[in-house]
Scaffold this active site. Structure first.
Site, PDB file in Angstrom:
ATOM      1  N   SER A   1      46.767  46.923  43.092  1.00 12.33           N
ATOM      2  CA  SER A   1      47.673  47.499  44.083  1.00 12.33           C
ATOM      3  C   SER A   1      49.038  46.830  44.013  1.00 12.33           C
ATOM      4  O   SER A   1      49.211  45.789  43.373  1.00 12.33           O
ATOM      5  CB  SER A   1      47.099  47.344  45.499  1.00 12.33           C
ATOM      6  OG  SER A   1      46.998  45.970  45.845  1.00 12.33           O
TER       7      SER A   1
ATOM      8  N   ASP B   1      38.435  36.397  41.461  1.00 10.52           N
ATOM      9  CA  ASP B   1      38.994  35.605  42.553  1.00 10.52           C
ATOM     10  C   ASP B   1      39.822  34.523  41.869  1.00 10.52           C
ATOM     11  O   ASP B   1      39.268  33.680  41.146  1.00 10.52           O
ATOM     12  CB  ASP B   1      37.869  34.997  43.392  1.00 10.52           C
ATOM     13  CG  ASP B   1      38.364  34.047  44.471  1.00 10.52           C
ATOM     14  OD1 ASP B   1      39.545  33.653  44.439  1.00 10.52           O
ATOM     15  OD2 ASP B   1      37.569  33.685  45.356  1.00 10.52           O
TER      16      ASP B   1
ATOM     17  N   TYR C   1      52.953  30.942  54.252  1.00  9.33           N
ATOM     18  CA  TYR C   1      53.403  31.765  53.133  1.00  9.33           C
ATOM     19  C   TYR C   1      54.578  31.113  52.414  1.00  9.33           C
ATOM     20  O   TYR C   1      54.600  31.030  51.177  1.00  9.33           O
ATOM     21  CB  TYR C   1      53.785  33.150  53.654  1.00  9.33           C
ATOM     22  CG  TYR C   1      54.143  34.145  52.578  1.00  9.33           C
ATOM     23  CD1 TYR C   1      53.173  34.648  51.721  1.00  9.33           C
ATOM     24  CD2 TYR C   1      55.452  34.595  52.427  1.00  9.33           C
ATOM     25  CE1 TYR C   1      53.496  35.571  50.741  1.00  9.33           C
ATOM     26  CE2 TYR C   1      55.785  35.514  51.453  1.00  9.33           C
ATOM     27  CZ  TYR C   1      54.807  35.997  50.614  1.00  9.33           C
ATOM     28  OH  TYR C   1      55.141  36.915  49.647  1.00  9.33           O
TER      29      TYR C   1
ATOM     30  N   LYS D   1      54.670  29.809  48.492  1.00 10.13           N
ATOM     31  CA  LYS D   1      55.612  30.346  47.511  1.00 10.13           C
ATOM     32  C   LYS D   1      56.621  29.295  47.059  1.00 10.13           C
ATOM     33  O   LYS D   1      57.086  29.318  45.912  1.00 10.13           O
ATOM     34  CB  LYS D   1      56.322  31.565  48.087  1.00 10.13           C
ATOM     35  CG  LYS D   1      55.387  32.749  48.337  1.00 10.13           C
ATOM     36  CD  LYS D   1      54.661  33.190  47.071  1.00 10.13           C
ATOM     37  CE  LYS D   1      53.876  34.472  47.269  1.00 10.13           C
ATOM     38  NZ  LYS D   1      53.199  34.927  46.041  1.00 10.13           N
TER      39      LYS D   1
END
Length: 255
Positions: free
Chosen positions: A14, A58, A162, A166
C-alpha cells in the site's frame, strides 16, 4: 539497467511502497514485495504479474527479512535495490495533562522498532546479498533507499514517537553510506512531506484540504507516484549517496 535489476520493497502492499513496486515492475525490474502476512501483498503481487513475488515480512523479524532476501536470491539470483517503506505512527503527547496520562512506553517502543530498527534490519541483511554482486563501471553493487519524514525536522504536537523514529533513520544515512562504501553500495534517504498515504487519508476531507493549502508549491498533497519517481531517480543517479532528500513542495511545518 532496470531489466537486469532485482528490487526488494518493504511496505509494498500500500501507499508509497505499492507505488514503488508498481513503478519498478513497469521499468522492468523484478521485485520482492514485502509486507505483513495480513496485508494485501499477495493480491498486489498477483495483479502485477510474474515479475513480482510476495514475501510475508515483519521488518522487525530477522527470520522474516532473511527469508525475503533469500527469496530474491533463489527466485531472481541477486539483489540490486532495497526500498524501505514499511512504517507506522501513533499520535500522543509526551504527557497529556487533560487525560492525566503519559505516553505509553510500549507505543513509543513499537514505533521505533518498526520505523528505525526495522529499517536497519532490512538494510543490513540486504547489504549482505548486494555485496556479492559484480560491480558496474562505477564500482556500484547496490542501492539502499530508506524513508524518513519531514517530521524528523519539524515534528508536530503528538508526534514525539514518530519524529524520534524518523530522526533515527535520518541519522543512520551518512554512517550507513560510509560503512557500505567500500563494497560499492549507496545509501540515500527520502523524507516525504504530506502524502496521500493510508495513514493520512484517514483524516476528514476538510482537514486534508487545509493541509494541502499549507504546501507552498505545488499546493497539493504528494501522490505516492511522486515518491516512486524519486526512487527511480536516486537509483539512476550514481553520485547520490549519503544524502537525505526532502520531497515536500517546500513545506516547512510550523507548530
Amino acid at each position: 539497467m532496470w531489466k537486469k535489476s532485482v528490487s526488494l520493497v518493504t511496505g509494498g502492499a500500500s501507499g508509497l511502497g505499492r507505488a514503488t513496486v508498481e513503478r519498478l515492475s513497469k521499468l522492468g525490474s523484478q521485485v520482492v514485495l514485502c509486507d505483513l502476512p495480513t496485508s494485501q501483498g499477495e493480491k498486489v503481487a498477483k495483479e502485477l504479474g510474474d515479475s513480482v513475488v510476495f514475501s510475508p515480512t515483519d521488518v522487525t523479524s530477522e527470520q522474516d527479512v532473511k527469508a525475503a532476501v533469500d527469496l530474491a536470491k533463489s527466485k531472481f539470483g541477486r539483489l540490486d535495490l532495497t526500498v524501505n517503506c514499511a512504517g507506522t505512527a501513533v499520535a500522543f503527547k509526551t504527557y497529556n495533562f487533560n487525560k492525566n496520562a503519559a505516553h505509553k512506553l510500549e507505543d513509543f517502543t513499537r514505533v521505533l522498532m518498526i520505523n528505525t530498527v526495522g529499517t536497519f534490519n532490512v538494510a543490513r541483511l540486504s547489504a549482505g546479498l548486494m555485496g556479492v554482486n559484480e560491480p558496474n563501471a562505477d564500482g556500484q553493487r547496490g542501492v539502499i533507499i530508506n524513508t524518513a519524514s519531514v517530521a524528523a525536522y519539524e515534528g508536530q504536537i503528538g508526534q514525539v514517537a514518530y519524529a524520534a523514529s524518523k530522526g533515527g533513520v535520518v541519522s543512520m544515512t551518512l554512517p550507513m553510506a560510509r560503512d557500505l562504501s567500500t563494497q560499492g553500495i549507496r545509501v540515500v534517504t527520502i523524507a516525504p512531506g504530506l502524502f496521500k498515504t493510508p495513514m493520512l487519508m484517514q483524516l476528514p476531507e476538510k482537514v486534508l484540504t487545509f493541509l494541502a493549502k499549507t504546501v507552498p508549491f505545488p499546493q497539493r498533497l504528494g501522490n505516492p507516484e511522486d515518491y516512486a519517481q524519486l526512487v527511480q531517480s536516486i537509483y539512476e543517479n550514481p553520485l547520490l549517496n549519503g544524502e537525505v532528500i526532502r520531497i515536500d513542495g517546500a513545506l516547512r511545518m510550523m507548530p
